[in-house]
Design an enzyme around this catalytic site. Structure first.
Site, PDB file in Angstrom:
ATOM      1  N   SER A  40       0.881  -1.151  -0.033  1.00  0.00           N
ATOM      2  CA  SER A  40      -0.117   0.025   0.052  1.00  0.00           C
ATOM      3  C   SER A  40       0.842   1.217  -0.213  1.00  0.00           C
ATOM      4  CB  SER A  40      -0.870   0.158   1.228  1.00  0.00           C
ATOM      5  OG  SER A  40      -0.152   0.195   2.474  1.00  0.00           O
ATOM      6  N   HIS A 144      -3.144  -5.870   2.382  1.00  0.00           N
ATOM      7  CA  HIS A 144      -2.282  -6.947   3.060  1.00  0.00           C
ATOM      8  C   HIS A 144      -2.962  -8.270   3.257  1.00  0.00           C
ATOM      9  CE1 HIS A 144       0.339  -3.616   5.039  1.00  0.00           C
ATOM     10  NE2 HIS A 144       0.705  -3.543   3.745  1.00  0.00           N
ATOM     11  N   GLU A 153      -4.737  -2.216   9.294  1.00  0.00           N
ATOM     12  CA  GLU A 153      -3.775  -2.785  10.492  1.00  0.00           C
ATOM     13  C   GLU A 153      -4.499  -2.355  11.772  1.00  0.00           C
ATOM     14  OE1 GLU A 153       0.187  -1.682  10.109  1.00  0.00           O
ATOM     15  OE2 GLU A 153       0.197  -1.858   7.950  1.00  0.00           O
ATOM     16  N   GLU A 194       2.091  -9.191   6.916  1.00  0.00           N
ATOM     17  CA  GLU A 194       2.814  -8.667   8.050  1.00  0.00           C
ATOM     18  C   GLU A 194       2.566  -9.815   9.131  1.00  0.00           C
ATOM     19  OE1 GLU A 194       1.967  -4.882   8.987  1.00  0.00           O
ATOM     20  OE2 GLU A 194       3.236  -4.128   6.964  1.00  0.00           O
ATOM     21  N   ASP A 230      -3.697   1.248  11.543  1.00  0.00           N
ATOM     22  CA  ASP A 230      -3.266   2.090  10.305  1.00  0.00           C
ATOM     23  C   ASP A 230      -4.458   1.909   9.496  1.00  0.00           C
ATOM     24  OD1 ASP A 230      -2.217   2.936   8.003  1.00  0.00           O
ATOM     25  OD2 ASP A 230      -0.504   1.553   7.776  1.00  0.00           O
ATOM     26  N   GLU A 273      -2.750   5.781  12.288  1.00  0.00           N
ATOM     27  CA  GLU A 273      -1.891   6.056  11.172  1.00  0.00           C
ATOM     28  C   GLU A 273      -2.763   6.413   9.678  1.00  0.00           C
ATOM     29  OE1 GLU A 273       1.350   3.414  10.652  1.00  0.00           O
ATOM     30  OE2 GLU A 273       1.380   3.498   8.542  1.00  0.00           O
ATOM     31  N   ASP A 300       1.865   8.703   7.234  1.00  0.00           N
ATOM     32  CA  ASP A 300       2.761   7.468   6.483  1.00  0.00           C
ATOM     33  C   ASP A 300       2.679   7.990   4.922  1.00  0.00           C
ATOM     34  OD1 ASP A 300       4.059   5.424   5.278  1.00  0.00           O
ATOM     35  OD2 ASP A 300       2.430   3.937   5.851  1.00  0.00           O
ATOM     36  N   LYS A 325      10.025   5.279   6.904  1.00  0.00           N
ATOM     37  CA  LYS A 325      10.382   4.380   6.010  1.00  0.00           C
ATOM     38  C   LYS A 325      11.484   4.443   5.450  1.00  0.00           C
ATOM     39  CE  LYS A 325       5.761   2.181   5.974  1.00  0.00           C
ATOM     40  NZ  LYS A 325       4.461   2.101   5.231  1.00  0.00           N
ATOM     41  N   HIS A 353       8.598  -0.905   9.495  1.00  0.00           N
ATOM     42  CA  HIS A 353       9.152  -1.823   8.547  1.00  0.00           C
ATOM     43  C   HIS A 353       8.104  -1.600   7.357  1.00  0.00           C
ATOM     44  CE1 HIS A 353       5.483  -4.773   9.940  1.00  0.00           C
ATOM     45  NE2 HIS A 353       5.123  -3.484   9.769  1.00  0.00           N
ATOM     46  N   LYS A 376       7.129   0.216  14.359  1.00  0.00           N
ATOM     47  CA  LYS A 376       6.427  -0.561  13.863  1.00  0.00           C
ATOM     48  C   LYS A 376       6.832  -1.863  13.108  1.00  0.00           C
ATOM     49  CE  LYS A 376       3.128   0.265  10.420  1.00  0.00           C
ATOM     50  NZ  LYS A 376       1.702   0.633   9.621  1.00  0.00           N
TER      51      LYS A 376
END
Ligand code: PGA
Ligand code: ZN
Length: 399
Positions: A40, A144, A153, A194, A230, A273, A300, A325, A353, A376
């Site tokens: 994403s 994901h 998430e 994840e 997230d 997030e 993010d 990131k 990550h 994270k």
């Protein structure tokens, strides 16, 4: 002095090829690092090229400028050479994947030359002695996992943990408790990219489930565990209609802001997030006005670890924290600059990550070196525990 840079394709956790770099120095220093990869991804991220092309381009443009020219321990010089060799704003020539792998491998080689652990080399002698609290992905969907939650998430946040090890084990316990609750309810369940559980339940059920799992583990461990999200709002947002599209409903921007604010209050969320679209600074600012005093509102896809985008956000009060990131921007120097700018303006940083990962544990060292409050990096799974276990080792070495 760097005497060799070797690049190769290796596998990431999704089974896709990614770039690994080795950096060798004259004095026998060695560093190896690999690029992660997002699913994403933000619209404004640096460009990840197909590994074969990224490697060829880096060998042609960047490697000759590094060999015999740069010191591995001089991170700013290495990263400036990578930028100059690339010649674009977004690493679209050598690929952000080649760039970040070389940047991180150089840092490790630099640490090796000094005989210092990476976090010490990156953080220096006057680094603080705090440890980041790991946010652990326990339930997820979005990009994901298929047929799972709309929100990408649900993250355990063991904010009261007395040590990084206690926090790591608490997140794994929440992950296990979620599985037990799903089994009790006869919900069959696989895992997302994840390692989070990816049940075919709606977001409302997921909130109840995670809330219960967190409470159960909280009672066991005796310290405070909260949770966070997230939302990956850009993936839900439909620019055509200007609405956030959920499986069972559609929300206008104002409704989305209220929905998230209500969730923050109802579940006392520690962290939210990308609750909104990556282009909507104004909506981020409105939500931050509403709940920014009680939760971390984190950008993010909004900021993509980019100081220009962060500066725009700071100007209007969009979010109060930034996800970091390194591969979104291409070098460790850029990641450091983003953290520094954030800190200077009272924004927290959360090192992160990607959904596609390798065994590389550089981000654990980066988080400790920069004294950020959160990292994270998942809860379970080898490519996630590579970072979590490294955090435990660093804490063990440093104290
Ligand atoms: P990505 O997701 O690595 O697939 O972009 C992680 C995130 O959105 O934080
Ligand atoms: Zn995200």
């Amino acid at each position: 002095l760097i005497t060799d840079v070797r690049l190769r394709r290796i596998l990431d956790s999704r089974g896709n090829p990614t770039v690994e770099a080795d950096v060798v120095t004259e004095s026998g220093g060695f560093g190896r690092a690999a690029a992660p990869s997002g699913a994403s991804t933000g619209e404004y991220e640096a460009i990840e090229r197909p590994p074969t092309e990224a490697i060829a381009a880096a060998r042609e443009h960047a490697v000759p400028r590094l060999i015999g020219e740069a010191y591995a321990g001089n991170q700013r010089e290495v990263d400036a050479i990578l930028r100059a060799a690339d010649g674009t704003d977004d690493f679209s020539e050598i690929g952000a994947n080649s760039a970040v792998a070389i940047s991180m491998a150089a840092a490790k080689a630099g640490a090796d030359v000094l005989g210092a652990p990476l976090f010490q080399h990156l953080g220096g002698a006057f680094r603080g002695d705090n440890f980041p609290i790991p946010l652990g992905n326990v339930v997820g969907g979005g990009e994901h996992a298929a047929d799972a939650t709309d929100i990408q998430e649900f993250l355990a946040a063991p904010i009261g943990a007395p040590s990084v090890g206690d926090a790591v084990f608490a997140n794994a316990a929440v992950h296990a408790a979620v599985s037990d609750l799903l089994t009790e309810r006869d919900v069959p369940c696989g895992k997302g990219d994840e390692g989070a559980w990816a049940p075919s339940i709606d977001d409302g059920e997921a909130f109840e489930l995670v809330d219960e799992a967190v409470s159960l583990v909280e009672d066991e461990v005796g310290f405070e565990i909260s949770f966070g999200l997230d939302v990956a709002g850009a993936e839900l947002y439909d620019a055509g209609s200007g609405t956030y599209e959920y499986s069972d409903t559609s929300r206008t921007t104002d409704e989305q802001i209220e929905y998230i604010a209500d969730l923050v209050r109802e579940y006392d969320l520690a962290y939210v997030e990308d609750p909104l679209d990556e282009n909507d600074y104004e909506a981020f600012a409105d939500l931050t006005d509403e709940v920014g005093d009680r939760t971390l509102v984190c950008g993010d896809d909004l900021f993509v670890t980019n100081t220009d985008r962060l500066a725009d956000g700071i100007d209007v009060g969009a979010a109060n924290s930034i996800l970091i990131k390194p591969n979104q921007i291409g070098t460790l120097t850029d990641a450091f600059d983003a953290i520094e700018l954030a800190t200077a303006h009272g924004y927290d940083s959360v090192v992160s990550h990607r959904s596609g990962e390798t065994e590389d544990a550089t981000i654990a060292h980066l988080a400790v070196a920069t004294d950020v409050p959160f990292i994270k990096t998942g809860a379970v799974g080898g490519e996630r525990t590579a970072k979590l276990n490294e955090l435990i080792r660093i804490a063990d070495d440093a104290t």
